[in-house]
Design an enzyme around this catalytic site. Structure first.
Site, mmCIF file in Angstrom:
data_model
loop_
_atom_site.group_PDB
_atom_site.id
_atom_site.type_symbol
_atom_site.label_atom_id
_atom_site.label_comp_id
_atom_site.label_asym_id
_atom_site.label_seq_id
_atom_site.Cartn_x
_atom_site.Cartn_y
_atom_site.Cartn_z
ATOM 1 C CB SER A 1 -0.960 -0.033 1.189
ATOM 2 O OG SER A 1 -1.841 1.054 1.168
ATOM 3 C CG ASP B 1 -2.974 -0.509 -2.268
ATOM 4 O OD1 ASP B 1 -2.992 0.663 -1.841
ATOM 5 O OD2 ASP B 1 -3.545 -1.441 -1.675
ATOM 6 C CG ASP C 1 -6.523 0.386 -1.077
ATOM 7 O OD1 ASP C 1 -5.755 1.359 -0.974
ATOM 8 O OD2 ASP C 1 -6.547 -0.541 -0.248
#
Length: 458
Positions: A103, A250, A252
């Site tokens: 992440s 990442d 998200d």
């Protein structure tokens, strides 16, 4: 316990995922064992994997696939992808999935986010501890049992176009007014996904740091830290953009900057998206974690929806999304969850909703969101403490006798009054206490914040 030098799985297996330094704490041999344990625990006969742009990701992902195939599972590799694209693959193919990413963490880190078929999360309480136990046993020399099926296959599939098409089917962006959107990909996976999603959207994209580079040469891909959105804020002002979007490594999570270059609170974005989805799904449930602004449940109730308060953390929220059949959920960390996206979090779908909301009316973004910024907020304040439990107990005892306060322990300690509230909760991974507070005015906020911190830091 495993006896691999330098490897401590208790430090690597977190509450929601696997994460550690490469190769000190996570290497390809461990990744292979995680793949085998993943199949053993889920009983899957087929899985899907993806990875981000970190230099170690392709090798770790391939080792995981080999471990899964050795246990008899057929593996579909979708290669470079964002985490929400992996969730889409898990949901649309109805396969358990594994995403290799750390992440927003620095370049030396990597990790694994795992889910069951349909993008259902795997956390400590839903299989991750069982996976850890198997990896510990096998890495310490215990022989793996015979596989239940013959060795599986490993194949490739590109799902980027299907992912983009699915998102665009969920948000109508066909009739927007002209918009200029500055996007900071932070050298992360949105450098791949933004062009694919926005190529047919009638807006102008001004790209920043779209080159995929897991060494993060410009800044950490963590927009939650104010220093990491300075370049985007400058780009918005310099180019006259209507808004700015910043994604984490990442992709998200999505953070939003208005036309003045000012950061927009993720709580305000949660309220904005909730308004849009409640218009399409009247009376629905909307989730919000316990550190989002009090504005969010107020707005949901005003529109006839049902707000439900949850703990912090994606595995908790995804479980509540499924249990309550909520249409949407938001966290103050800029994770946004959608019923129509397998109850999973997706920064890209949140971004499309913000773009659609802005482009369908004439006001600037700052005006559009000001109605959702009703209170003064502290942001998250972290304090290192020797004994988090004792500090929490001291705060709980101090406020227990407050005549207007209610105290609950859904996640740490939350104290609420009509004029202010705060939440103090321990970190899952460090000896930290995290304080979030909100009040009707800045002076009252400062008073509450300082009173709590004095108790924690004494």
């Amino acid at each position: 316990m495993n006896d691999r030098p330098g490897v401590d799985l208790s430090a690597v297996v977190k509450a929601y995922d696997v994460r550690g330094l490469v190769p000190d704490q996570l290497d390809e041999e461990l990744a292979r064992l995680f793949g085998a344990a993943f199949v053993e625990t889920t009983g899957a006969d087929a899985v899907v994997t993806g990875h981000d742009m970190r230099p170690s990701s392709p090798g770790l992902a391939r080792a995981f696939a080999q471990g899964a195939a050795e246990r008899g599972a057929d593996v579909t590799e979708i290669g470079l992808c964002s985490t929400d694209e992996l969730y889409f693959a898990s949901g649309s193919l109805h396969l358990p999935g594994a995403m290799f990413t750390a992440s927003h963490n620095p370049a030396r880190y990597n990790g694994i986010k795992m889910c069951r078929a349909g993008a259902a999360p795997i956390g400590k309480d839903t299989g991750l501890l069982a996976i850890r136990t198997l990896v510990e046993r096998w890495s310490s020399g215990e022989e793996l049992p015979a596989a239940r099926r013959p060795t599986g296959s490993i194949g490739r599939r590109d799902m980027l176009k299907e992912y983009a098409s699915h998102l665009l089917n969920l948000v109508d962006v066909s009739a927007l007014r002209p918009l200029r959107i500055a996007v900071d990909a932070g050298n992360g996976m949105s450098g791949l996904t933004v062009p694919a999603v926005f190529q047919d959207v009638p807006v102008e994209i001004v790209p920043l740091y779209f080159e995929l580079d897991g060494t993060f040469p410009h800044h950490e891909a963590n927009p939650l830290e104010p220093a990491n959105i300075v370049d985007l804020q400058r780009l918005v002002r310099d180019t006259g953009a209507d808004l700015g979007l910043a994604f984490d490594g990442d992709a998200d999570r999505c953070f939003v900057v208005d036309e003045r270059g000012e950061a927009v609170s993720p709580s305000a974005i949660t309220a904005l998206i909730a308004v849009r989805l409640l218009a399409d799904h009247p009376g629905s449930t909307v989730l919000h974690n316990l550190i989002t602004s009090r504005t969010v449940p107020e707005v949901v109730r005003e529109l006839g929806g049902t707000p439900v308060r949850t703990r912090v953390g994606h595995s908790f929220i995804k479980a509540e999304m499924a249990r309550t059949q909520a249409v949407f959920g938001g966290e103050h960390s800029a994770h946004y969850y959608f019923h129509d996206f397998y109850n999973a979090d997706t920064g890209m779908l949140a971004a499309l909703h913000v773009v659609a909301a802005l482009g369908s009316q004439p006001e600037p973004l700052s005006r559009l969101v000001e109605r959702y910024q009703r209170y003064a907020a502290s942001g998250e304040l972290n304090t290192t403490v020797i004994d988090p439990g004792s500090a929490l107990a001291a705060v709980r005892a101090h406020f227990a006798g407050h005549p207007e306060a209610t105290v609950d322990e859904l996640d740490g300690v939350t104290v609420s009054t009509p004029g202010w509230w705060f939440n103090l909760r321990p970190s899952n991974t460090e000896p930290l206490l995290r304080l979030n507070a909100e009040a009707t005015d800045p002076a009252r906020l400062a008073q509450v914040r300082d009173e709590v911190l004095a108790l924690v830091r004494r």
